[in-house]
Design a protein around this motif. Structure first.
Motif, PDB file in Angstrom:
ATOM      1  N   MET A   1       0.461  26.773   3.652  1.00 54.92           N
ATOM      2  CA  MET A   1      -0.557  25.822   3.857  1.00 54.92           C
ATOM      3  C   MET A   1      -0.240  24.661   3.292  1.00 54.92           C
ATOM      4  SD  MET A   1      -4.717  25.763   3.925  1.00 54.92           S
ATOM      5  CE  MET A   1      -5.109  25.816   2.207  1.00 54.92           C
ATOM      6  N   HIS A   2      -0.018  23.420   3.592  1.00 58.25           N
ATOM      7  CA  HIS A   2      -0.149  22.285   2.898  1.00 58.25           C
ATOM      8  C   HIS A   2      -1.381  21.599   3.030  1.00 58.25           C
ATOM      9  CE1 HIS A   2       4.508  22.399   3.776  1.00 58.25           C
ATOM     10  NE2 HIS A   2       4.307  23.253   3.040  1.00 58.25           N
ATOM     11  N   ILE A   3      -1.535  20.647   1.998  1.00 58.56           N
ATOM     12  CA  ILE A   3      -2.936  20.272   1.956  1.00 58.56           C
ATOM     13  C   ILE A   3      -2.614  18.526   1.795  1.00 58.56           C
ATOM     14  CG2 ILE A   3      -5.153  19.764   0.887  1.00 58.56           C
ATOM     15  CD1 ILE A   3      -5.486  22.733   0.475  1.00 58.56           C
ATOM     16  N   ARG A   4      -3.336  17.801   2.348  1.00 57.84           N
ATOM     17  CA  ARG A   4      -3.099  16.159   2.152  1.00 57.84           C
ATOM     18  C   ARG A   4      -4.416  15.822   2.140  1.00 57.84           C
ATOM     19  NH1 ARG A   4      -1.066  12.915   6.843  1.00 57.84           N
ATOM     20  NH2 ARG A   4      -1.288  14.278   8.439  1.00 57.84           N
ATOM     21  N   LEU A   5      -4.387  14.517   1.828  1.00 58.57           N
ATOM     22  CA  LEU A   5      -5.726  13.476   1.732  1.00 58.57           C
ATOM     23  C   LEU A   5      -5.196  11.941   2.129  1.00 58.57           C
ATOM     24  CD1 LEU A   5      -8.693  12.737   1.242  1.00 58.57           C
ATOM     25  CD2 LEU A   5      -7.915  12.460  -1.159  1.00 58.57           C
ATOM     26  N   ILE A   6      -5.879  11.772   3.351  1.00 56.66           N
ATOM     27  CA  ILE A   6      -5.665  10.432   3.758  1.00 56.66           C
ATOM     28  C   ILE A   6      -6.958   9.594   3.458  1.00 56.66           C
ATOM     29  CG2 ILE A   6      -5.921   8.862   5.991  1.00 56.66           C
ATOM     30  CD1 ILE A   6      -4.337  11.079   7.368  1.00 56.66           C
ATOM     31  N   ALA A   7      -6.803   8.429   2.756  1.00 47.44           N
ATOM     32  CA  ALA A   7      -8.123   7.959   2.029  1.00 47.44           C
ATOM     33  C   ALA A   7      -7.944   6.222   2.502  1.00 47.44           C
ATOM     34  CB  ALA A   7      -7.934   7.913   0.900  1.00 47.44           C
ATOM     35  N   VAL A   8      -8.773   5.684   3.218  1.00 42.85           N
ATOM     36  CA  VAL A   8      -8.702   4.130   3.279  1.00 42.85           C
ATOM     37  C   VAL A   8      -9.004   3.593   1.890  1.00 42.85           C
ATOM     38  CG1 VAL A   8      -9.754   2.309   4.542  1.00 42.85           C
ATOM     39  CG2 VAL A   8      -9.617   4.551   5.634  1.00 42.85           C
ATOM     40  N   GLY A   9      -8.039   2.505   1.439  1.00 45.99           N
ATOM     41  CA  GLY A   9      -8.462   1.953   0.434  1.00 45.99           C
ATOM     42  C   GLY A   9      -7.159   2.062  -0.367  1.00 45.99           C
ATOM     43  N   ASP A  10      -6.335   1.013  -0.543  1.00 42.26           N
ATOM     44  CA  ASP A  10      -4.946   1.275  -1.183  1.00 42.26           C
ATOM     45  C   ASP A  10      -5.150   0.881  -2.667  1.00 42.26           C
ATOM     46  OD1 ASP A  10      -5.187  -1.258  -0.080  1.00 42.26           O
ATOM     47  OD2 ASP A  10      -3.422  -1.466   0.498  1.00 42.26           O
ATOM     48  N   ARG A  11      -6.031   0.098  -2.960  1.00 42.86           N
ATOM     49  CA  ARG A  11      -6.081  -0.248  -4.406  1.00 42.86           C
ATOM     50  C   ARG A  11      -7.393   0.168  -5.016  1.00 42.86           C
ATOM     51  NH1 ARG A  11      -5.553  -6.620  -3.710  1.00 42.86           N
ATOM     52  NH2 ARG A  11      -6.490  -6.093  -1.570  1.00 42.86           N
ATOM     53  N   GLN A  12      -7.005   0.887  -6.020  1.00 43.99           N
ATOM     54  CA  GLN A  12      -8.100   1.654  -6.800  1.00 43.99           C
ATOM     55  C   GLN A  12      -8.139   1.276  -8.355  1.00 43.99           C
ATOM     56  OE1 GLN A  12     -10.815   3.746  -5.487  1.00 43.99           O
ATOM     57  NE2 GLN A  12     -10.070   2.938  -3.437  1.00 43.99           N
ATOM     58  N   PRO A  13      -9.236   1.412  -9.161  1.00 40.71           N
ATOM     59  CA  PRO A  13      -9.407   0.979 -10.416  1.00 40.71           C
ATOM     60  C   PRO A  13      -8.351   2.017 -11.124  1.00 40.71           C
ATOM     61  CG  PRO A  13     -11.691   1.230  -9.631  1.00 40.71           C
ATOM     62  CD  PRO A  13     -10.878   1.812  -8.729  1.00 40.71           C
ATOM     63  N   ALA A  14      -7.817   1.841 -12.347  1.00 41.22           N
ATOM     64  CA  ALA A  14      -6.937   2.592 -13.040  1.00 41.22           C
ATOM     65  C   ALA A  14      -7.567   3.912 -13.344  1.00 41.22           C
ATOM     66  CB  ALA A  14      -6.438   1.899 -14.450  1.00 41.22           C
ATOM     67  N   TRP A  15      -8.936   3.893 -13.826  1.00 38.95           N
ATOM     68  CA  TRP A  15      -9.382   5.277 -14.010  1.00 38.95           C
ATOM     69  C   TRP A  15      -9.386   6.264 -12.795  1.00 38.95           C
ATOM     70  CZ3 TRP A  15     -13.578   7.267 -11.505  1.00 38.95           C
ATOM     71  CH2 TRP A  15     -14.193   6.555 -10.587  1.00 38.95           C
ATOM     72  N   VAL A  16      -9.535   5.760 -11.528  1.00 40.89           N
ATOM     73  CA  VAL A  16      -9.368   6.672 -10.347  1.00 40.89           C
ATOM     74  C   VAL A  16      -8.082   7.201 -10.396  1.00 40.89           C
ATOM     75  CG1 VAL A  16      -9.627   6.534  -7.967  1.00 40.89           C
ATOM     76  CG2 VAL A  16     -11.396   5.372  -9.124  1.00 40.89           C
ATOM     77  N   ASP A  17      -7.187   6.291 -10.535  1.00 46.88           N
ATOM     78  CA  ASP A  17      -5.842   6.743 -10.329  1.00 46.88           C
ATOM     79  C   ASP A  17      -5.410   7.820 -11.403  1.00 46.88           C
ATOM     80  OD1 ASP A  17      -5.355   5.224  -8.222  1.00 46.88           O
ATOM     81  OD2 ASP A  17      -4.449   3.386  -9.267  1.00 46.88           O
ATOM     82  N   THR A  18      -5.736   7.603 -12.589  1.00 50.27           N
ATOM     83  CA  THR A  18      -5.631   8.477 -13.707  1.00 50.27           C
ATOM     84  C   THR A  18      -6.247   9.991 -13.305  1.00 50.27           C
ATOM     85  OG1 THR A  18      -5.351   6.607 -15.364  1.00 50.27           O
ATOM     86  CG2 THR A  18      -5.780   8.934 -15.951  1.00 50.27           C
ATOM     87  N   ALA A  19      -7.474   9.797 -13.171  1.00 50.18           N
ATOM     88  CA  ALA A  19      -8.164  11.121 -12.892  1.00 50.18           C
ATOM     89  C   ALA A  19      -7.748  11.845 -11.714  1.00 50.18           C
ATOM     90  CB  ALA A  19      -9.673  10.734 -12.669  1.00 50.18           C
ATOM     91  N   PHE A  20      -7.311  11.148 -10.604  1.00 44.97           N
ATOM     92  CA  PHE A  20      -6.942  11.857  -9.255  1.00 44.97           C
ATOM     93  C   PHE A  20      -5.552  12.377  -9.512  1.00 44.97           C
ATOM     94  CE2 PHE A  20      -4.710  11.979  -5.425  1.00 44.97           C
ATOM     95  CZ  PHE A  20      -5.460  12.310  -4.403  1.00 44.97           C
ATOM     96  N   LYS A  21      -4.662  11.893 -10.295  1.00 46.88           N
ATOM     97  CA  LYS A  21      -3.183  12.104 -10.599  1.00 46.88           C
ATOM     98  C   LYS A  21      -3.239  13.503 -11.608  1.00 46.88           C
ATOM     99  CE  LYS A  21      -0.808   7.976 -10.148  1.00 46.88           C
ATOM    100  NZ  LYS A  21      -0.259   6.897 -10.609  1.00 46.88           N
ATOM    101  N   ASP A  22      -4.524  13.471 -12.425  1.00 49.32           N
ATOM    102  CA  ASP A  22      -4.515  14.643 -13.510  1.00 49.32           C
ATOM    103  C   ASP A  22      -4.699  15.962 -12.484  1.00 49.32           C
ATOM    104  OD1 ASP A  22      -4.923  15.977 -15.775  1.00 49.32           O
ATOM    105  OD2 ASP A  22      -7.122  15.887 -15.429  1.00 49.32           O
ATOM    106  N   TYR A  23      -5.937  15.906 -11.704  1.00 48.41           N
ATOM    107  CA  TYR A  23      -6.384  16.858 -10.739  1.00 48.41           C
ATOM    108  C   TYR A  23      -5.274  17.378  -9.585  1.00 48.41           C
ATOM    109  CZ  TYR A  23     -10.858  17.028 -13.114  1.00 48.41           C
ATOM    110  OH  TYR A  23     -11.884  17.278 -14.192  1.00 48.41           O
ATOM    111  N   ALA A  24      -4.609  16.441  -8.989  1.00 49.39           N
ATOM    112  CA  ALA A  24      -3.789  16.686  -8.012  1.00 49.39           C
ATOM    113  C   ALA A  24      -2.439  17.348  -8.792  1.00 49.39           C
ATOM    114  CB  ALA A  24      -3.233  15.428  -7.444  1.00 49.39           C
ATOM    115  N   GLY A  25      -2.163  17.122  -9.843  1.00 46.17           N
ATOM    116  CA  GLY A  25      -0.987  17.862 -10.648  1.00 46.17           C
ATOM    117  C   GLY A  25      -1.300  19.166 -11.010  1.00 46.17           C
ATOM    118  N   ARG A  26      -2.378  19.571 -10.964  1.00 44.96           N
ATOM    119  CA  ARG A  26      -3.106  20.956 -11.294  1.00 44.96           C
ATOM    120  C   ARG A  26      -2.975  22.054 -10.134  1.00 44.96           C
ATOM    121  NH1 ARG A  26      -8.313  20.294 -15.215  1.00 44.96           N
ATOM    122  NH2 ARG A  26      -7.546  18.603 -16.339  1.00 44.96           N
ATOM    123  N   LEU A  27      -2.710  21.167  -8.867  1.00 46.79           N
ATOM    124  CA  LEU A  27      -2.914  21.899  -7.344  1.00 46.79           C
ATOM    125  C   LEU A  27      -1.721  22.755  -7.253  1.00 46.79           C
ATOM    126  CD1 LEU A  27      -4.548  19.252  -5.242  1.00 46.79           C
ATOM    127  CD2 LEU A  27      -5.664  21.353  -6.373  1.00 46.79           C
TER     128      LEU A  27
END
Length: 156
Positions: A1-27
């Motif tokens: 099973m592959h999982i992905r997220l489609i999200a509207v909004g291509d520009r996010q604050p740096a803290w969002v990108d940092t936190a998102f990448k941290d958790y995504a990297g743990r999957l």
């Protein structure tokens, strides 16, 4: 099973990108988790937002694969505890379909998008900024994974 997220909004604050990448990297690597963003459609200042939602919906629907399980995130959806989400993911893994989570734009998801949902998930009855919803979504996916693996990250 592959999982992905489609999200509207291509520009996010740096803290969002940092936190998102941290958790995504743990999957888990077999999930091949991926984020696909869609640019937010232009809204009129004092107008109806249905046109923008409809445009975003068309873009979302164009990215969905046939046979893919679609989980729309919407405040009117079912609220799941972390262990309930883990159980759902375990069930979804059993049927072998890929899973796509979808976060809409500032005005939510169009009814045509909602009609494509196999499941509608509410992160909370609170209205969350979209960047925060992304982070909460990916953190809960990671938490569900740890529940399924018996990892101590989730302490119930």
């Amino acid at each position: 099973m592959h999982i992905r997220l489609i999200a509207v909004g291509d520009r996010q604050p740096a803290w969002v990108d940092t936190a998102f990448k941290d958790y995504a990297g743990r999957l888990p690597r077999p999930w091949k988790f991926a984020l696909q963003t869609i640019a937010t459609s232009r809204r009129r200042r004092h107008g109806d937002s249905s046109g923008a939602r409809s445009e975003e919906c068309e873009k979302i629907l164009g990215k969905l694969a046939n046979g893919e399980r679609v989980v729309m995130l919407d405040e009117r959806g079912s609220q799941l505890g972390s262990t309930e989400l883990a159980s759902s993911i375990n069930d979804w893994q059993s049927d072998g379909r890929d899973v796509c989570f979808v976060i809409g734009g500032p005005d939510g998801l169009d009814e045509h998008c909602m009609a494509r949902a196999d499941f509608t998930w509410s992160l909370s009855r609170l209205t969350l900024p979209h960047g925060l919803a992304r982070v909460v979504c990916v953190e809960q996916l990671y938490r569900a994974c740890t529940v399924l693996e018996g990892h101590p990250y989730h302490r119930a």
